[in-house]
Design a protein around this motif. Structure first.
Motif, mmCIF file in Angstrom:
data_model
loop_
_atom_site.group_PDB
_atom_site.id
_atom_site.type_symbol
_atom_site.label_atom_id
_atom_site.label_comp_id
_atom_site.label_asym_id
_atom_site.label_seq_id
_atom_site.Cartn_x
_atom_site.Cartn_y
_atom_site.Cartn_z
ATOM 1 N N UNK A 172 101.068 60.767 -7.344
ATOM 2 C CA UNK A 172 100.184 61.255 -8.409
ATOM 3 C C UNK A 172 98.729 61.076 -8.009
ATOM 4 N N UNK A 173 98.444 59.903 -7.423
ATOM 5 C CA UNK A 173 97.056 59.649 -7.012
ATOM 6 C C UNK A 173 96.628 60.615 -5.916
ATOM 7 N N UNK A 174 97.554 60.820 -4.941
ATOM 8 C CA UNK A 174 97.216 61.674 -3.802
ATOM 9 C C UNK A 174 97.081 63.136 -4.179
ATOM 10 N N UNK A 175 97.770 63.512 -5.259
ATOM 11 C CA UNK A 175 97.747 64.944 -5.601
ATOM 12 C C UNK A 175 96.751 65.276 -6.710
ATOM 13 N N UNK A 176 95.964 64.292 -7.109
ATOM 14 C CA UNK A 176 95.030 64.520 -8.227
ATOM 15 C C UNK A 176 94.048 65.652 -7.908
ATOM 16 N N UNK A 177 93.478 65.632 -6.668
ATOM 17 C CA UNK A 177 92.481 66.647 -6.334
ATOM 18 C C UNK A 177 93.122 68.020 -6.308
ATOM 19 N N UNK A 178 94.277 68.108 -5.634
ATOM 20 C CA UNK A 178 94.970 69.400 -5.539
ATOM 21 C C UNK A 178 95.285 69.956 -6.915
ATOM 22 N N UNK A 179 95.674 69.076 -7.832
ATOM 23 C CA UNK A 179 96.001 69.557 -9.186
ATOM 24 C C UNK A 179 94.724 70.002 -9.917
ATOM 25 N N UNK A 180 93.646 69.198 -9.701
ATOM 26 C CA UNK A 180 92.383 69.527 -10.363
ATOM 27 C C UNK A 180 91.923 70.904 -9.925
ATOM 28 N N UNK A 181 92.088 71.225 -8.633
ATOM 29 C CA UNK A 181 91.626 72.536 -8.123
ATOM 30 C C UNK A 181 92.740 73.553 -8.077
ATOM 31 N N UNK A 182 93.837 73.209 -8.559
ATOM 32 C CA UNK A 182 95.031 74.075 -8.547
ATOM 33 C C UNK A 182 95.307 74.609 -7.152
ATOM 34 N N UNK A 183 95.173 73.688 -6.214
ATOM 35 C CA UNK A 183 95.367 74.079 -4.808
ATOM 36 C C UNK A 183 96.849 73.917 -4.465
ATOM 37 N N UNK A 184 97.517 75.057 -4.520
ATOM 38 C CA UNK A 184 98.976 75.048 -4.342
ATOM 39 C C UNK A 184 99.389 74.510 -2.985
ATOM 40 N N UNK A 185 98.744 74.935 -1.936
ATOM 41 C CA UNK A 185 99.106 74.533 -0.572
ATOM 42 C C UNK A 185 98.951 73.044 -0.388
ATOM 43 N N UNK A 186 97.837 72.536 -0.847
ATOM 44 C CA UNK A 186 97.572 71.104 -0.698
ATOM 45 C C UNK A 186 98.581 70.288 -1.523
ATOM 46 N N UNK A 187 98.888 70.842 -2.696
ATOM 47 C CA UNK A 187 99.875 70.134 -3.559
ATOM 48 C C UNK A 187 101.228 70.060 -2.865
ATOM 49 N N UNK A 188 101.662 71.181 -2.277
ATOM 50 C CA UNK A 188 102.946 71.218 -1.551
ATOM 51 C C UNK A 188 102.968 70.205 -0.423
#
Ligand SMILES: Nc1ncnc2c1ncn2[C@@H]1O[C@H](COP(=O)(O)OP(=O)(O)O)[C@@H](O)[C@H]1O
Ligand SMILES: [Mg+2]
Length: 522
Positions: free
Chosen positions: A55-71
């Protein structure tokens, strides 16, 4: 398998093994349950920690809705084989990215997003974690883990519990097979002694006491009981020997009495004959002959003159002739008396010899005819029977030779005949009759009945007639029937009485096996 039929040894071993294994099994189950519950806690805690990191690591990706980074962030979960599915949702609950374990059919995602937390559902552990940045909730992480680790642990532990239980049962078996003997051995020893005592009837045996516990007390009690029985057995044996001996003596006394009685009677005749002969000799004319001879020798010088001229001498030839006739008559009478005397003495000799022959063979079984036995018994009482004018009736049936201790049988018969003689005397019927019957019975027994028409026996006496010391005679001792019944029993037979009552006579029946050793069952 009926556990009650098992030996004590088996029972003790079975109980030890069952209790120890069951105790270990229950304890292991407790540990297993505790561990599996604790392991579930550990799993959920582990998953929540993992969720927190992702959750901590994916906070930025979720904030920017960055699908690739989230994956990319989710793919870090590949290292964890237990994780089946993971997904990141934006704050408006749109799916941003998802991860599925390789080579697995993708699981359906939850319909509803929940607050941070976890729960077990079917065979899965499901966890939600909020994605928060500077206090603002940006989205939600969903992670789903399978329970394979937990099941693997369950299987491993179950195997360990199984092996432990089996192992403990095995050791309990080894240990109990040794330790059970502490309890079972004294019991088995006791059992062995009991078996031996009852098989050999040997009451001098004792069980060995090795423990000072309840079994020890049991063995002490058993041994005390044996001592008691042994003592009684010895006493009984001694009493029995005494009874047998005194009955044997009584039987012998019975015969001896009969013999003496008989001899006494014959001796009376002997005495009469002897007095007669003495008397005859005392009154004999024989001294007259001496006188005549003396007279003749006085006149020897002129004997011719004396015999022809002297009036005294002239009578002498007539006197001598008379004397000769008288003396020859006297001789005939005395010879007759002496012959009767010697006959009587012969008779006494016979009686004594018969008594001796019976006494000698006591205890020996001989093959003999029953008729001979009955005749001998009659002979021993013959004098008295004749004197009392008893008519003897012989009813002898055809029976084979019998194998008996003839002395014992004679004792019984002599007493029966002498009792009958007394009964006839007392009852004094017009014709005194004594019948002796010989015949066969069923089951290879023969019987001798002594029947009289004498005084008879009242009903109340029938029951105690065989009792030791029962007599109605002034000079009786009441041993005869008692020892007779005992002797009959000893030979495997019976002595029985029947009487219709006073004045109706009596029947005594002796029944014996033709061959000894066949117990009578009638
Ligand atoms: N034939 C019989 N008739 C009547 N009474 C009998 C006869 N035989 C035996 N008894 C009775 O049984 C008693 C016991 O007999 P027994 O045992 O031979 O002892 P004893 O002859 O010394 O009296 C006799 O005293 C008598 O009363
Ligand atoms: Mg008698």
């Amino acid at each position: 398998m009926d556990i009650r039929r098992l030996s004590i040894k088996r029972k003790l071993m079975l109980i030890t093994m069952l209790t120890s294994s069951l105790a270990l099994f229950v304890a292991s189950l407790g540990f297993l349950a505790y561990d599996l519950i604790a392991f579930r806690g550990l799993m959920s805690h582990d998953l929540m920690t993992q969720a927190e990191v992702i959750a901590a690591n994916s906070a930025a990706a979720v904030a920017f809705r960055d699908e690739a980074s989230a994956k990319e962030t989710l793919s870090a979960l590949r290292a964890r084989r237990e994780i089946v599915t993971a997904a990141l949702f934006t704050s408006d609950r749109q799916l941003l990215a998802r991860y599925d374990r390789e080579n697995a059919a993708p699981n359906s995602l939850p319909d509803r997003l929940e607050a941070s937390g976890y729960h077990f559902e079917k065979n899965y552990l499901k966890a939600f974690h909020g994605i928060v940045l500077r206090g603002q909730r940006l989205g939600t992480l969903y992670i789903e883990s399978d329970m394979q680790q937990w099941y693997a642990r369950l299987r491993r532990y179950a195997a360990i519990v199984g092996i432990l239980t089996l192992g403990s049962a095995f050791f309990a078996f080894l240990l109990s097979s040794r330790l059970q003997s502490v309890i079972s051995e004294p019991i088995l020893g006791l059992e062995k002694t009991i078996r031996m005592v009852s098989a050999e009837k040997n009451f001098s045996l004792r069980a060995v006491k090795s423990n000072h516990d309840e079994i020890g007390i049991l063995i002490d009690g058993f041994n005390a009981m044996l001592s008691e029985i042994q003592q009684r057995d010895t006493d009984l044996d001694a009493a029995h020997k005494q009874v047998v001996e005194s009955s044997r003596q009584a039987g012998m006394a019975e015969v001896a009495t009969a013999v003496l009685h008989n001899v006494g009677n014959v001796l009376t005749s002997v005495n009469v004959s002897a007095s007669f002969v003495t008397d005859a000799i005392r009154k004999s004319k024989l001294p007259g002959l001496a006188k005549a001879v003396a007279l003749m020798s006085e006149q020897s010088s002129n004997l011719g003159h004396f015999l022809t001229v002297d009036p005294k001498g002239k009578r002498l030839p007539y006197y001598l002739e008379e004397l000769a006739e008288h003396l020859s008559n006297e001789q005939v009478v005395m010879l007759k008396e002496l012959s009767s005397l010697s006959k009587n003495i012969e008779h006494i000799k016979d009686i004594v010899a018969m008594q001796q022959s019976y006494a000698r063979v006591s205890g020996v079984v001989e093959s003999i005819s029953a008729v001979e036995l009955v005749d001998d018994a009659l002979r021993m009482n013959a004098e008295a029977l004749t004197r009392h004018g008893v008519q003897i009736i012989r009813e002898f049936g055809e029976i084979p030779k019998v194998s008996v201790d003839k002395h014992k049988v004679l004792q019984i018969l002599v007493n029966l005949v002498s009792n009958a003689k007394y009964a006839l005397d007392e009852g004094n019927p017009p014709v005194k009759q004594l019948a002796l019957r010989i015949g066969m019975n069923e089951n290879s027994h023969f019987k001798i009945a002594v029947v009289d028409n004498g005084v008879g026996i009242p009903k109340e006496n029938l029951a105690r007639i065989f009792a030791h010391g029962f007599t109605t005679k002034k000079r009786g001792h009441g041993f005869g029937l008692h020892s007779g019944a005992l002797a009959a029993k000893e030979m495997g037979g019976t002595l029985r009485v029947h009487s219709e009552g006073p004045g109706k006579g009596a029947i005594f029946t002796l029944e014996l096996p033709l061959m000894p050793g066949k117990p009578f069952n009638g």
